[in-house]
Enzyme design. Structure first.
Site, PDB file in Angstrom:
ATOM      1  N   LYS A 177      33.490  46.186 -79.736  1.00  0.00           N
ATOM      2  CA  LYS A 177      33.756  46.315 -81.170  1.00  0.00           C
ATOM      3  C   LYS A 177      34.901  47.300 -81.410  1.00  0.00           C
ATOM      4  O   LYS A 177      34.984  48.337 -80.737  1.00  0.00           O
ATOM      5  CB  LYS A 177      32.485  46.807 -81.878  1.00  0.00           C
ATOM      6  CG  LYS A 177      32.587  46.911 -83.392  1.00  0.00           C
ATOM      7  CD  LYS A 177      31.252  47.420 -83.971  1.00  0.00           C
ATOM      8  CE  LYS A 177      31.255  47.460 -85.485  1.00  0.00           C
ATOM      9  NZ  LYS A 177      29.960  47.956 -86.019  1.00  0.00           N
ATOM     10  N   SER A 181      23.714  47.068 -88.052  1.00  0.00           N
ATOM     11  CA  SER A 181      24.912  46.306 -87.689  1.00  0.00           C
ATOM     12  C   SER A 181      24.928  45.668 -86.311  1.00  0.00           C
ATOM     13  O   SER A 181      25.843  44.908 -85.999  1.00  0.00           O
ATOM     14  CB  SER A 181      26.150  47.179 -87.828  1.00  0.00           C
ATOM     15  OG  SER A 181      26.499  47.272 -89.181  1.00  0.00           O
ATOM     16  N   SER A 193      27.814  44.903 -89.488  1.00  0.00           N
ATOM     17  CA  SER A 193      29.253  44.945 -89.373  1.00  0.00           C
ATOM     18  C   SER A 193      29.789  44.477 -88.025  1.00  0.00           C
ATOM     19  O   SER A 193      30.976  44.164 -87.918  1.00  0.00           O
ATOM     20  CB  SER A 193      29.743  46.370 -89.636  1.00  0.00           C
ATOM     21  OG  SER A 193      29.239  47.249 -88.649  1.00  0.00           O
TER      22      SER A 193
HETATM   23  N1  GLN Z   1      25.213  47.172 -93.587  1.00  0.00           N
HETATM   24  C1  GLN Z   1      24.937  48.583 -93.508  1.00  0.00           C
HETATM   25  C2  GLN Z   1      26.034  49.336 -94.207  1.00  0.00           C
HETATM   26  O1  GLN Z   1      26.849  48.708 -94.775  1.00  0.00           O
HETATM   27  C3  GLN Z   1      24.839  49.002 -92.078  1.00  0.00           C
HETATM   28  C4  GLN Z   1      26.146  49.053 -91.414  1.00  0.00           C
HETATM   29  C5  GLN Z   1      26.032  49.492 -89.989  1.00  0.00           C
HETATM   30  O2  GLN Z   1      24.973  49.472 -89.398  1.00  0.00           O
HETATM   31  N2  GLN Z   1      27.174  49.926 -89.459  1.00  0.00           N
HETATM   32  O3  GLN Z   1      26.090  50.517 -94.203  1.00  0.00           O
END
Ligand code: GLN
Length: 500
Positions: A80, A179, A155
């Site tokens: 990532k 994420s 994400s």
């Molecule tokens: N969707 C959650 C957020 O927007 C978690 C994102 C993540 O785990 N990086 O913060």
């Protein structure tokens, strides 16, 4: 034999060790697959093909040279783009870091390289990992390999989609509030968020420092065990990487579920959960029971506070972490008269709307006069959420729950409604706040199989005691020995075959 790009890591290892394939052949097969399908899926932000082949050549040469070999030697993986890679751009999906190339590797990357893994490239993500759909990448959305009109989750959507589409045998993502787990569920792959502190965060570009964890995606729990074996453990460069000894995760996979006590938290079957998701998750509980597990009802009463608590704490930490992008130290700089003008213009141009929203929320929550009412209170409730888990783990060994309330949704469906997007994480946020590990395994499909309602993957979330990834992986592997959901593959037609 399946195509090389369809192999699991364990299968590829066996073929490499028997000399039936080389890492160069395997890596080339993945690079060819990327060429064939990534213009549709768009999982990658950067592909380092020359370097990948060179790494594969070196990996192939290791045994001949009498160098140490390891379970990841010669295995092609993706990373990532919030994880620093020396000499390879690390954009965090943001215009702020469009031209940023780190001068050093994250500890995770150092360990993978040390193990002889082959790094194919960097995967797309929501900007600074803020989002649940990968639509918030400043560059382009990644598409779900099961239905190209839908999101892969986020994400870490690029990493999940890359594994689902056969563009990497495994990949790394990060999980702050879900994420890794939510995109694993939406893409039909296996994904593990380790315990907070299990894996070093050195070189991970910070979003919310008390929550961020790096973890693997792969086709199977066994492959996730192999990947975790390579990266887990203390790191002198990260004081939050825990000194707890690292067990041999692969050795823990004995296929035995007898006597395992599995708690089903009733609060996780939330209003608005799609019936097909609930049905697939409930069916997986029957499979666990048939394999010898004992299923019990449990309650985690503070679950409903997780979403508001997370959306105070994560933005608060993000606002502090993102203060470093000032137009001077890293990345983008929009020149202007004074430092302050330059700072304003740079941040306005470099950050997208979701990142700006988080910085504003976080700055507000931390400001004098509001700190006690918001941030401090949120931390207190966070403790109650963690206690719910620790109490449940006095009765049960693992918790089994849905991962997300929905299957993959349409691109654009939730982008205008931040709250609808935040709701994607209701089932993953509590575990993040508690710092406990979570493993997602494919457990079925939801949908009618029609064009309007295609069959889309559903993931079962197994949540474990702090630092007990071994039990999660053992349960996930045992489940995969008696089910075949994880072996299903999306059909992607390479564009040259469509004649496009
Ligand atoms: N969707 C959650 C957020 O927007 C978690 C994102 C993540 O785990 N990086 O913060």
């Amino acid at each position: 034999m399946p195509a090389l790009y369809e192999l699991t890591i364990a299968e590829a290892r066996a073929l490499l060790d028997r000399g039936e394939i080389t890492s160069v052949e395997l890596t080339q097969a993945l690079l060819d697959r990327i060429v064939a399908v990534d213009n549709q899926v768009r999982a990658f932000l950067a592909i380092d093909d020359e370097s990948a082949i060179e790494q594969a050549r070196l990996a192939d040469a290791r045994p001949r040279r009498g160098e140490a070999t390891s379970p990841l030697r010669g295995i092609p993986l993706a990373i990532k783009d919030v994880i620093s890679t020396e000499g390879l751009t690390t954009t965090c999906g943001s215009l702020m870091l469009e031209n940023y190339t780190p001068p050093y590797d994250a500890t995770v990357v150092t360990r993978l390289k040390g193990a002889g893994a082959v790094l194919l490239g960097k995967t797309n993500c929501d900007e600074f990992a803020m989002g649940s759909s990968t639509e918030r990448s400043a560059y382009f959305p990644t598409r779900n390999p099961w239905d190209l009109e839908r999101v892969p989750g986020g994400s870490s959507g690029g990493s999940a989609a890359a594994v689902a589409a056969g563009e990497a045998l495994g990949a790394f993502g990060t999980d702050t509030g879900g994420s890794i787990r939510q995109p694993a569920s939406l893409c039909g792959v296996t994904g593990l968020k380790p315990t907070y502190g299990r894996v070093s965060r050195y070189g991970l570009v910070a979003f919310a420092s008390s929550l961020d964890q790096i973890g693997p995606f792969a086709r199977t729990a066994r492959d996730c065990a192999i990947l975790l074996d390579a990266i887990a453990g203390a790191d002198p460069r990260d004081s939050t990487a825990a000194p707890q000894p690292v067990p041999d995760y692969t050795a823990a996979l004995n296929g035995d579920l007898r006597g395992l006590r599995v708690g089903v938290p009733r609060e996780y079957f939330v209003d608005g959960m799609q019936p097909g998701v609930e049905a697939a998750v409930r069916a997986s509980l029957d499979v666990l029971r048939d394999a010898g597990a004992e299923i019990v009802d449990v309650s985690l009463p503070h679950t409903k506070y997780a979403l508001p608590v997370y959306y105070i704490i994560a933005p608060a930490e993000a606002s502090a972490n993102l203060a470093r992008y000032d137009g001077v130290r890293y990345g983008l700089r929009v020149p202007d008269q004074t430092y302050w003008d330059e700072l304003e213009k740079t941040r306005g141009a470099g950050f997208g709307p979701e990142v700006r929203r988080r910085i504003m929320l976080g700055t507000y929550a931390l400001s004098a006069g509001y700190y006690d009412a918001y941030y401090k209170r949120a931390q207190q409730v966070r403790t109650l959420i963690r206690r719910d888990f620790l109490q449940a783990f006095e009765q049960v060994d693992v918790l089994a729950a849905p991962t997300a309330p929905t299957v993959a949704f349409r691109i654009g469906e939730k982008t205008d409604d931040p709250l609808a997007m935040y709701l994607e994480d209701v089932c993953t946020l509590p575990g993040s706040l508690a710092g406990v590990p979570g493993l997602v395994v494919p457990c079925g499909f939801s949908g009618a199989g029609t064009e309007a309602a295609p069959l889309l993957p559903v993931g079962l979330q197994l949540i474990g005691r702090p630092f007990d990834e071994a039990t999660l992986l053992r349960a996930g592997d045992a489940y995969q020995r008696v089910t075949d959901w994880h072996t299903r593959r999306p059909t992607l037609t390479p564009e040259e075959d469509i004649g496009a």
